[in-house]
Design an enzyme around this catalytic site. Sequence first.
Site, PDB file in Angstrom:
ATOM      1  N   CYS A  93      61.040  31.136  18.218  1.00 30.92           N
ATOM      2  CA  CYS A  93      60.514  29.995  17.459  1.00 30.92           C
ATOM      3  C   CYS A  93      59.015  30.098  17.236  1.00 30.92           C
ATOM      4  O   CYS A  93      58.545  29.969  16.107  1.00 30.92           O
ATOM      5  CB  CYS A  93      60.856  28.693  18.167  1.00 30.92           C
ATOM      6  SG  CYS A  93      62.619  28.337  18.115  1.00 30.92           S
ATOM      7  N   HIS A  94      58.234  30.291  18.332  1.00 28.10           N
ATOM      8  CA  HIS A  94      56.784  30.350  18.188  1.00 28.10           C
ATOM      9  C   HIS A  94      56.189  31.506  18.959  1.00 28.10           C
ATOM     10  O   HIS A  94      54.983  31.536  19.205  1.00 28.10           O
ATOM     11  CB  HIS A  94      56.154  29.027  18.632  1.00 28.10           C
ATOM     12  CG  HIS A  94      56.775  27.832  17.977  1.00 28.10           C
ATOM     13  ND1 HIS A  94      57.715  27.058  18.595  1.00 28.10           N
ATOM     14  CD2 HIS A  94      56.624  27.335  16.723  1.00 28.10           C
ATOM     15  CE1 HIS A  94      58.115  26.103  17.755  1.00 28.10           C
ATOM     16  NE2 HIS A  94      57.471  26.246  16.620  1.00 28.10           N
TER      17      HIS A  94
END
Lengths: 423, 184, 264
Positions: free
Chosen positions: B148-149
């Site tokens: 995701c990040h």
Amino acid sequence: MAEWIDAKPKNKAAAWLEERLPVIGLVNNVVGVDTPTPRNLNYWWNFGSLAGLMLMVQIISGVVLAMHYTPNTLMAFDSVERIMRDVNYGWLIRYMHANGASFFFIAVYTHILRGLYYGSYKAPREVLWMLGLVIFLLMMATAFMGYVLPWGQMSFWGATVITNLFSAIPVVGDSIVTLLWGGFSVDNPTLNRFFSLHYLLPFVITGVVILHIWAKKVSDSGNPLGIDVKSSADQIPFHPFYTVKDAFGAAVFFAIFAAFIFYMPNALGHPDNYIPADPMVTPDSIVPEWYFLPFYAILRSITFDIGIPFTDVVIIPAKLLGVLAMFGSILLLFFLPWLDRSKVRSGKFRPMFRWFFWFLVIDMVVLTIVGGKKPEGIWPVIGLVGTAYYFAHFLVVLPLLSKFEKTLPLPESIANPVVKAAE
Amino acid sequence: MSTINETIEGEEGATRRDFLHVAATGLGGVGAAVAVWPFVHQMNPAADTLALATVEVDLSAIGAGEAVVIKWRGKPVFVRHRTSAEIEEARSVKMADLVDKQTDEERVQEGHDQWLVVMGVCTHLGCVPLGTKSGDERGDFGGWFCPCHGSHYDTAGRIRKGPAPKNLEVPAYTFLTDTTLQIG
Amino acid sequence: MTMKLAKNIAIALTAVAGLAGAAMGAGAAKHPMQMEWSFEGPTGTYDRAAAQRGWQVYKNVCSACHSLKYFHFRNLADLGYEEEMIKAWAAEYTVVDGVDDAGDPKERKGLPQDVFPSPFPNPEAAAASNGGAVPPDLSLITKARHDGANYVYSLMMGYEDAPADHEVPAGKNYNPYFKGGNISMAPPLAEGIIEYEDGTAGTPEQMAKDVVTFLMFVAEPKLEARHHMGLNVILYLLVLVVVLYFSMKKIWKPVKEGKNFYKK
């Protein structure tokens, strides 16, 4: 006409609130120290507050049940069993709600019978009476839909029978039934919308109850003598006299309610509703809950068509007649203040009326028994006689009594001779 | 202003808090308070939910270097059977290099060091990091990688690079036997 | 007829209405034998030993055809069984749980949180194996039948030869306690089909009694908690009724004596 007494609370914070939203004054004037009430109310007057209490019990237990119930045909029955077995105190809340419906009707039926006996429907209380009938109709709709939710055999088949009745309406009947069902039979769309409406209607009932209490405030409480309040000697403040009496009555009522919840929780229900709904299998005998039985009996009692004699022409089929009779039996009551025009309100001073009142009570009990029986043997005849008496009571007996009854002399006042003359 | 010309009082004339009335009100109040509890407690987890409060994992099927995802209380848990190389790698990391300072020993149980049990929930914003299935990306530190990040976790499930603030959470667990793990 | 008589009739009829609900219609089944049950009455409880034996009967006899879909293995804890025992029983069964990577259903050993597995995958399979009739689920059977406990017991014990004038269709068995008399289930209990673990003699009467106790426990697991709470609630309310009564009488004394509360 009741006067409004402005409250000026001694407490500063209370006075601040009262100036902005007079809730304290409102409570004071409805059930408080500033609510003059006839001093002679008997225990039959407890049942209004009992009905109000049961409404709150049903709403609170119902909202909590709705946290765990699933209104889908595949999961409804299972979700109720989960409530009974796994949810903390779920069994208690479910039994409270199921038996609560019965006790709500016990309170309301007694409250209505009180109204019938003491002439509470007569001027100036006609609108109060009619609001009460609206509450009763809403209660019946709510209870009917609520019973469908567990999706047992009786839930499903009761729903099927009652929704099918609307097909008796000429021309638009079948379309109405399809609209109600949301399909071609009672199925998931029906269940889902019944859940939505079952959650909604009790709040509509609450609104009408508020109007009902407002109307009561305007015309003031009736009393067992049926005569108007002549002076304040006839009255006592609602608080503390009737607050404590209502509390006592509530404790007794809840003790009986508790006896059912904890020791005979399924006595008023039907075993078939512990069988999951099966559209392919009709139960041996489809019966509604006990509080609907007299109306079910009236519905089934009309087995003849109205047509042109000596021809095959049918004007009103039996099915439609039954439906009209069933709804008519309640709608008739809206006209009661004009059917019974006796100037004397209370049955206490109407000896002939009293006899017929008890005949009506016996009639309702008989119709309740008939409603629970299969329509065979002597029961249909008894049902027809009972239905005939019911309509005759309101359409023939009461109007005739209004004209010809010799009533007893009314007492001078409520207080006389009980109250010593005020100094 | 009330029109009552006399307050409701005892014969003596003074307003007396009658014990009987206080008792009645008090008794009623106590009853009402006690009656509230079932309506509150019904919102607590029901018996079927509590039955899933713990889950047992058979460790014999997980070979060295392998890992599985277990669903526990509705969330993923990573159970990794670490190789000795992975354990050594985790233990040789200096505290100064860590964002959330925990030793490898603190995050496993003595005698069962090869078993790493961590919540499969990235401590940044809650995504499920990759690295459990064979062939998954494991990030720069051989543990897990959150797509995701871009948070990287090491072989002890500790955050090494990326926006996540804390190491992967270690839930309560017990070894019922050497091959049976109970989570929760 | 006096007013008092009319009132009494009304009250009596209301009482009859209650009893009439229990009355039977024509062609009804034989009224069930009335047995004594440990769970009957306001102080009823579950005889743990009987319920445990009943679990043995269900597991070894009835579960071949009847499901128990609302009963979880973990519920056995309320019968006094230890967790290890419960885990072991659950593990005797396989349960379908999820799918594997190929998309096929995955099986695993049963766990305490699982529901007792049904002997058949669906009602159609159940009917096919049982002469066209679906053996009903037994989780609620004692509540789903009028006078359920006595009914189930009578059914178990009631098999006999059909009377001369009663024809029993092929594949059915005569049982006067079953509505219509022709039940698809063959007599399930026979002497010696089970050897009880606690040594009690496994007579059909004993097995029938025990399985009914077990089935009642399955249908109404909260019965004991309900009775216990009921006692406390009703005692509390009776005390409250008494206290409120005297409080009310005290408050009302001046009214009854004719006291006037308002200025004229």
